[in-house]
Write a protein that holds these residues in place. Sequence first.
Motif, mmCIF file in Angstrom:
data_model
loop_
_atom_site.group_PDB
_atom_site.id
_atom_site.type_symbol
_atom_site.label_atom_id
_atom_site.label_comp_id
_atom_site.label_asym_id
_atom_site.label_seq_id
_atom_site.Cartn_x
_atom_site.Cartn_y
_atom_site.Cartn_z
ATOM 1 N N GLU A 103 -5.151 1.845 2.652
ATOM 2 C CA GLU A 103 -5.074 0.615 3.448
ATOM 3 C C GLU A 103 -5.240 0.916 4.924
ATOM 4 O O GLU A 103 -5.751 0.093 5.680
ATOM 5 C CB GLU A 103 -3.733 -0.089 3.223
ATOM 6 C CG GLU A 103 -3.662 -1.501 3.793
ATOM 7 C CD GLU A 103 -3.204 -1.579 5.243
ATOM 8 O OE1 GLU A 103 -3.370 -2.639 5.855
ATOM 9 O OE2 GLU A 103 -2.683 -0.574 5.783
ATOM 10 N N GLU A 104 -4.804 2.110 5.345
ATOM 11 C CA GLU A 104 -4.749 2.431 6.777
ATOM 12 C C GLU A 104 -6.061 3.023 7.303
ATOM 13 O O GLU A 104 -6.084 3.614 8.370
ATOM 14 C CB GLU A 104 -3.603 3.423 7.049
ATOM 15 C CG GLU A 104 -2.222 2.903 6.664
ATOM 16 C CD GLU A 104 -1.688 1.856 7.636
ATOM 17 O OE1 GLU A 104 -2.448 1.436 8.533
ATOM 18 O OE2 GLU A 104 -0.523 1.458 7.475
ATOM 19 N N ASP A 164 6.091 0.814 7.629
ATOM 20 C CA ASP A 164 4.718 0.511 7.176
ATOM 21 C C ASP A 164 4.295 1.538 6.137
ATOM 22 O O ASP A 164 3.638 2.516 6.484
ATOM 23 C CB ASP A 164 3.785 0.486 8.382
ATOM 24 C CG ASP A 164 2.411 -0.056 8.051
ATOM 25 O OD1 ASP A 164 2.238 -0.581 6.952
ATOM 26 O OD2 ASP A 164 1.523 0.044 8.903
ATOM 27 N N MET A 165 4.604 1.281 4.842
ATOM 28 C CA MET A 165 5.481 0.234 4.368
ATOM 29 C C MET A 165 6.240 0.676 3.131
ATOM 30 O O MET A 165 6.218 0.013 2.113
ATOM 31 C CB MET A 165 4.668 -1.055 4.090
ATOM 32 C CG MET A 165 3.490 -0.849 3.135
ATOM 33 S SD MET A 165 2.760 -2.436 2.581
ATOM 34 C CE MET A 165 4.031 -3.023 1.454
ATOM 35 N N HIS A 169 0.835 -1.203 0.000
ATOM 36 C CA HIS A 169 0.000 0.000 0.000
ATOM 37 C C HIS A 169 0.868 1.252 0.000
ATOM 38 O O HIS A 169 1.958 1.281 0.593
ATOM 39 C CB HIS A 169 -0.998 0.004 1.163
ATOM 40 C CG HIS A 169 -0.410 -0.050 2.534
ATOM 41 N ND1 HIS A 169 0.025 1.057 3.212
ATOM 42 C CD2 HIS A 169 -0.208 -1.096 3.379
ATOM 43 C CE1 HIS A 169 0.462 0.715 4.408
ATOM 44 N NE2 HIS A 169 0.347 -0.603 4.534
ATOM 45 N N GLU A 196 4.359 -6.136 3.699
ATOM 46 C CA GLU A 196 4.186 -5.506 5.014
ATOM 47 C C GLU A 196 5.365 -5.914 5.899
ATOM 48 O O GLU A 196 5.969 -6.960 5.692
ATOM 49 C CB GLU A 196 2.880 -5.994 5.653
ATOM 50 C CG GLU A 196 1.611 -5.509 4.955
ATOM 51 C CD GLU A 196 1.143 -4.149 5.439
ATOM 52 O OE1 GLU A 196 1.870 -3.509 6.232
ATOM 53 O OE2 GLU A 196 0.063 -3.722 5.010
HETATM 54 ZN ZN LIG Z 1 0.769 -1.582 6.352
#
Ligand SMILES: [Zn+2]
Length: 363
Positions: free
Chosen positions: A136-137, A106-107, A74, A165
């Motif tokens: 993604e977060e 991350d990441m 991501h 990840e």
């Molecule tokens: Zn991540």
Amino acid sequence: MTAFTTALDLTSDVADLTAALIDINSVSGNERELADAVEAALRSLPHLQVTRDGDAIVARTELGRDERVILAGHLDTVPLPLTAGSRGTVPSSWDGEVLYGRGTTDMKGGVAVQLALAARLADPARDVTYVFYDHEEVEASLSGLGRLVVNYPELLQGDFAILLEPTDGTVEGGCNGTSRFEVTTVGKAAHSARAWMGQNAIHAAAEILTRLRDHEPATVAVDGLEYRESLNAVKIHGGTAGNVIPDRTVVEINYRFAPDKTPDDAEAYVRNLLDGFSVIRTDAAAGARPGLNHPAAADFVAAVGAEPKPKYGWTDVARFSALGIPAVNFGPGDALLAHTDNEHVPAEAIRECFRALDRWLSA
Ligand SMILES: [Zn+2]
């Protein structure tokens, strides 16, 4: 709006490339500038077919190989730290051979590895699909990977997927599923001066808590990895005033279940444990089997030379698993540093991840 796109040098040292990615702020919802830079860099590589969807990008080799591997990561990060003096921020900074900045673990280290491989592997032994995605977060419904699954399922076909990840260079297979429940007790309201006229719903919830406290969570072996489950009350609410016998209590429960169970199995398990109470499932996401018995996966683990471990948290490997694609996490950096104010990664960890994947994909 940026008038021009930052040029990324995909052939530079992969740790320097990580720093360049960090320097383009891409907190969730603000991925456009980074996505533009990634897209431009990938489109300059003649051996890749590139597709853009929102702020997600898919780049594929089309060599007609027997196997296709997906490398996914991501582009977004969590918000920047608020504490003054935090080093896990933007822009990045170096402390010797350790890189600090938001997204180091991350990441963006993993994304840099993907990009460096994309540039280097014009003729890989396996076809490779590189997936970069947004959101993604944040809540799962916004996930760029979830959107790609709907808009371009054909571009996500493959035999094996690796999410880069942070795993500190180990292979983490599959993931536990997760589900939430509301367990309600109903009583009868009354003035607390005449409590015998009512029925206390908070006291009735004690039995729920007792059963949860006494419950021994299972450890379940799935495809050779041991998944440790957990079942917990995570919230409780009830009562209306200091002089009223409460007539309703809701206990919220989170059950993290091994990937041999479906969400329906998990629900049946919780209903059985809390037999006699009203149980409503409010959320569920299936886990993912590690799939390490698949030849491509076994070959990968052997090439990387790491002992595979189970993943307890829910991750996007479950989205690949739902497509029938075995998936693991394998990336540089310590996952415990993710989202912290002083997020950092040793340059060598990023380089080692790059070398391991380069070896395996070139062989
Ligand atoms: Zn991540």
